[in-house]
Design a protein around this motif. Structure first.
Motif, PDB file in Angstrom:
ATOM      1  N   VAL A 124       9.675 -10.502  32.402  1.00 14.27           N
ATOM      2  CA  VAL A 124       9.346  -9.318  33.183  1.00 14.27           C
ATOM      3  C   VAL A 124       8.213  -9.675  34.140  1.00 14.27           C
ATOM      4  N   VAL A 125       8.343  -9.233  35.387  1.00 15.61           N
ATOM      5  CA  VAL A 125       7.265  -9.369  36.367  1.00 15.61           C
ATOM      6  C   VAL A 125       6.810  -7.970  36.751  1.00 15.61           C
ATOM      7  N   ALA A 151      13.623  -7.994  34.141  1.00 15.18           N
ATOM      8  CA  ALA A 151      13.189  -6.793  34.852  1.00 15.18           C
ATOM      9  C   ALA A 151      12.017  -7.117  35.762  1.00 15.18           C
ATOM     10  N   VAL A 152      11.938  -6.323  36.842  1.00 13.44           N
ATOM     11  CA  VAL A 152      10.825  -6.403  37.783  1.00 13.44           C
ATOM     12  C   VAL A 152      10.343  -4.974  38.012  1.00 13.44           C
ATOM     13  N   HIS A 153       9.027  -4.792  37.911  1.00 11.89           N
ATOM     14  CA  HIS A 153       8.419  -3.499  38.189  1.00 11.89           C
ATOM     15  C   HIS A 153       7.389  -3.686  39.288  1.00 11.89           C
ATOM     16  N   THR A 184       6.850   0.975  26.913  1.00 12.91           N
ATOM     17  CA  THR A 184       7.955   1.507  26.114  1.00 12.91           C
ATOM     18  C   THR A 184       9.284   0.857  26.491  1.00 12.91           C
ATOM     19  N   GLN A 185       9.340   0.272  27.703  1.00 10.56           N
ATOM     20  CA  GLN A 185      10.569  -0.379  28.160  1.00 10.56           C
ATOM     21  C   GLN A 185      10.596  -1.859  27.816  1.00 10.56           C
ATOM     22  N   LEU A 186       9.496  -2.383  27.317  1.00 10.68           N
ATOM     23  CA  LEU A 186       9.406  -3.811  27.042  1.00 10.68           C
ATOM     24  C   LEU A 186       9.759  -4.124  25.598  1.00 10.68           C
ATOM     25  N   ASN A 187      10.411  -5.237  25.422  1.00 10.36           N
ATOM     26  CA  ASN A 187      10.669  -5.777  24.095  1.00 10.36           C
ATOM     27  C   ASN A 187       9.387  -6.486  23.665  1.00 10.36           C
ATOM     28  N   GLY A 188       9.000  -6.383  22.432  1.00 12.69           N
ATOM     29  CA  GLY A 188       7.774  -7.013  21.953  1.00 12.69           C
ATOM     30  C   GLY A 188       7.748  -8.515  22.138  1.00 12.69           C
ATOM     31  N   GLN A 189       8.916  -9.118  22.378  1.00 10.13           N
ATOM     32  CA  GLN A 189       9.001 -10.564  22.553  1.00 10.13           C
ATOM     33  C   GLN A 189       9.010 -10.984  24.021  1.00 10.13           C
ATOM     34  N   ASP A 190       9.053 -10.023  24.929  1.00  7.89           N
ATOM     35  CA  ASP A 190       9.121 -10.341  26.357  1.00  7.89           C
ATOM     36  C   ASP A 190       7.839 -11.006  26.846  1.00  7.89           C
ATOM     37  N   THR A 191       8.006 -12.016  27.677  1.00  7.19           N
ATOM     38  CA  THR A 191       6.878 -12.624  28.377  1.00  7.19           C
ATOM     39  C   THR A 191       6.699 -11.856  29.675  1.00  7.19           C
ATOM     40  N   VAL A 192       5.515 -11.281  29.857  1.00  8.76           N
ATOM     41  CA  VAL A 192       5.236 -10.450  31.017  1.00  8.76           C
ATOM     42  C   VAL A 192       4.251 -11.183  31.925  1.00  8.76           C
ATOM     43  N   LEU A 193       4.586 -11.229  33.199  1.00 10.53           N
ATOM     44  CA  LEU A 193       3.710 -11.827  34.201  1.00 10.53           C
ATOM     45  C   LEU A 193       3.297 -10.745  35.187  1.00 10.53           C
ATOM     46  N   VAL A 194       1.982 -10.538  35.298  1.00 10.66           N
ATOM     47  CA  VAL A 194       1.462  -9.642  36.319  1.00 10.66           C
ATOM     48  C   VAL A 194       1.128 -10.532  37.506  1.00 10.66           C
ATOM     49  N   LEU A 195       1.785 -10.272  38.599  1.00 12.84           N
ATOM     50  CA  LEU A 195       1.737 -11.164  39.752  1.00 12.84           C
ATOM     51  C   LEU A 195       1.400 -10.359  40.991  1.00 12.84           C
ATOM     52  N   GLY A 196       0.483 -10.840  41.801  1.00 10.21           N
ATOM     53  CA  GLY A 196       0.192 -10.127  43.023  1.00 10.21           C
ATOM     54  C   GLY A 196      -1.132 -10.526  43.627  1.00 10.21           C
ATOM     55  N   ASN A 197      -1.459  -9.823  44.689  1.00 13.11           N
ATOM     56  CA  ASN A 197      -2.674 -10.044  45.431  1.00 13.11           C
ATOM     57  C   ASN A 197      -3.297  -8.677  45.647  1.00 13.11           C
ATOM     58  N   PRO A 198      -4.358  -8.358  44.882  1.00 20.38           N
ATOM     59  CA  PRO A 198      -4.906  -7.003  44.971  1.00 20.38           C
ATOM     60  C   PRO A 198      -5.414  -6.674  46.378  1.00 20.38           C
TER      61      PRO A 198
END
Length: 191
Positions: free
Chosen positions: A97-98, A121-123, A171-185
């Protein structure tokens, strides 16, 4: 939406116009666009579809949005977002997930979609409506030009990053998902 459509290739504009004209309403148009791009809820209401169809007509003159640089709005160039994502791939990061909290015109989203094939998924969150349209159409064009590219579920939220409920995403994430927060504030050079 005008500036977003202005950036599309003639091929994408033609394909998009032909497909959307066959849709009976915005729900059916959204199904087509989700199939093409993975973006859920491309149009929020019927009026947005109607505006898009009008802008896809050849006689419509498309004008660019005003420049927002005076407010500190500098978009991250695609060459930099590609370099960052390439580096993350070299570091063997494979996110499921990103999350891009201020996606702007979508350069980080496009780079993530092209560099991380395992994405589920991408949010993305963006407050400026013209940028939301530019990102949506850029993603759509990416998948039209690269039909073999995997399409994750894509959720683009038009909201203020400081008020957005990121906890609701958990709530939409699986506990095993690797999540990357990516961006330039965002940053502002004037007060």
């Amino acid at each position: 939406m005008k500036s977003a459509i202005a950036r599309l290739s003639a091929e994408t504009t033609s394909l998009l116009g032909d497909g959307l004209r066959r849709a009976t309403d915005y729900v059916q148009a959204n199904e087509l666009l989700e199939h093409l791009s993975g973006i859920e809820g491309f149009f929020v209401r019927e009026l947005e579809l109607e505006q898009c169809l009008a802008l896809l007509e050849p006689a419509v003159a498309v004008a660019e949005d005003s420049n927002r640089r005076e407010y500190g709005d500098f978009q991250t160039p695609a060459s930099l977002t590609d370099a960052i994502c390439s580096r993350l791939v070299q570091e063997q990061l494979t996110p499921d997930v990103v999350i891009e909290p201020t996606f702007g015109q979508g350069t980080f989203l496009i780079s993530a979609l092209t560099h991380f094939p395992a994405l589920k998924a991408v949010h993305g969150v963006e407050i400026h409506e013209p940028y939301c349209w530019q990102a949506k159409f850029a993603i759509l064009e990416l998948f039209i030009r690269n039909p073999a590219l995997k399409r994750p579920r894509i959720f683009l939220h038009r909201a203020d990053v400081f008020k957005f409920d990121f906890r609701a995403l958990t709530t939409q994430l699986n506990g095993q998902d690797t999540v990357l927060v990516l961006g330039n504030p965002p940053w502002v050079t004037n007060a």
